[in-house]
Design an enzyme around this catalytic site. Structure first.
Site, mmCIF file in Angstrom:
data_model
loop_
_atom_site.group_PDB
_atom_site.id
_atom_site.type_symbol
_atom_site.label_atom_id
_atom_site.label_comp_id
_atom_site.label_asym_id
_atom_site.label_seq_id
_atom_site.Cartn_x
_atom_site.Cartn_y
_atom_site.Cartn_z
ATOM 1 N N TYR A 51 -9.821 22.798 15.314
ATOM 2 C CA TYR A 51 -8.401 22.863 14.487
ATOM 3 C C TYR A 51 -7.412 22.998 15.642
ATOM 4 O O TYR A 51 -7.734 23.930 16.635
ATOM 5 C CB TYR A 51 -8.405 23.806 13.462
ATOM 6 C CG TYR A 51 -9.499 23.656 12.238
ATOM 7 C CD1 TYR A 51 -8.944 22.854 11.297
ATOM 8 C CD2 TYR A 51 -10.646 24.167 12.089
ATOM 9 C CE1 TYR A 51 -9.747 22.393 10.157
ATOM 10 C CE2 TYR A 51 -11.563 23.624 11.070
ATOM 11 C CZ TYR A 51 -10.984 22.912 10.078
ATOM 12 O OH TYR A 51 -11.938 22.477 9.031
ATOM 13 N N GLU A 52 -6.260 22.379 15.278
ATOM 14 C CA GLU A 52 -5.453 22.558 16.509
ATOM 15 C C GLU A 52 -4.872 23.928 16.633
ATOM 16 O O GLU A 52 -4.418 24.277 17.891
ATOM 17 C CB GLU A 52 -4.294 21.686 15.871
ATOM 18 C CG GLU A 52 -3.164 21.558 16.809
ATOM 19 C CD GLU A 52 -2.059 20.663 16.036
ATOM 20 O OE1 GLU A 52 -2.154 19.907 15.411
ATOM 21 O OE2 GLU A 52 -0.972 20.823 16.555
ATOM 22 N N ALA A 53 -5.096 24.692 15.824
ATOM 23 C CA ALA A 53 -4.701 26.031 16.103
ATOM 24 C C ALA A 53 -5.902 26.901 16.992
ATOM 25 O O ALA A 53 -5.290 28.012 17.456
ATOM 26 C CB ALA A 53 -4.609 27.051 14.730
#
Length: 252
Positions: A51-53
């Protein structure tokens, strides 16, 4: 197949089949999460979601509501940050990137920034976020979006994320990694791939969709000379989506 299903469920099951086991996938909010989680629970148990985060390899108990949701870190192999995720893509460690878009052209270039003139747009979207990085650096990009004449366009209002730019060799000429780019585009009508000229071509037509719809709902000509039909969702896929992955029906 005995149950009724929604267009989102059909897109999700079709998208999940594109994910190979033991691959790495950077997924965005919404349907891409559903597709990746369904793939993990069926044919790709060792696929690693990123996930990007910064959540890497989580075992989310149910559908996260965004890429920053705490469930994107649940039982993960690493709680990293955005810099690490982008670095892994730069190093070529991400096999698939899942993206959405407001517009696409025949070469798979995407607009998720504005509709209309930049100074006075009709609609202004959030912009790239990490989309440009994903479309530039993931080994393959899978795009999921709604299709009509205003979204499949001859010319983008704004180029947010590169597909194949002007055609064969253009990505490499622009300095992007060789042998990367969009591999599939999934809409409510079918699944598209790219031919040797890096132009969209129909690969699968969804159940109940007429072939003529493909070009009637596109602003540019699409090759429909060679395609198969998409399989309908199975009862087990629908059960997993409705009872385990998204029991509250956030995306249905």
């Amino acid at each position: 197949m005995s149950e009724e299903y929604t267009s989102t469920e059909l897109l999700t099951t079709v998208a999940s089949t594109l994910i190979e086991d033991e691959s790495t996938i950077i997924v965005g909010t919404g349907m891409p999460m559903l597709a990746a989680m369904l793939a993990q629970k069926t044919h790709a148990p060792d696929a690693t979601m990123i996930y990007e985060a910064g959540g890497i390899g989580p075992d989310a108990p149910e559908l996260p509501i965004s890429v920053g949701d705490e469930r994107t870190f649940h039982r993960g192999v690493k709680a990293a940050g955005m810099h690490d995720v982008m670095s892994y893509m730069s190093a070529g460690f991400v096999d698939y990137g899942f993206l959405g878009a407001a517009q696409i052209d025949r070469h798979g270039n995407l607009n998720s920034t504005v509709i209309g003139d930049w100074e006075r747009p009709t609609v202004r979207f959030p912009g790239s976020g990490g989309a440009n990085d994903i479309g530039s650096l993931a080994n393959e990009t899978i795009v999921a979006m709604r299709q009509d004449e205003t979204s499949f366009v001859e010319e983008l209002d704004f180029l947010t994320t590169p597909g194949y730019l002007e055609g064969p060799g253009a990505r490499e000429a622009a300095g992007l990694p060789a042998d990367t780019g969009p591999s599939h585009v999934i809409t409510q009508y079918g699944v598209y791939g790219f031919d040797d000229d890096c132009k969209l071509t129909l690969e699968f037509l969804h159940p109940g969709v007429e072939e003529a719809t493909i070009n009637a709902e596109s602003g540019f000509e699409i090759d429909v000379s060679d395609y198969e039909h998409s399989p309908e969702p199975t009862d087990e896929q629908l059960r997993l989506l409705r009872e385990e992955i998204d029991p509250r029906g956030v995306i249905r």
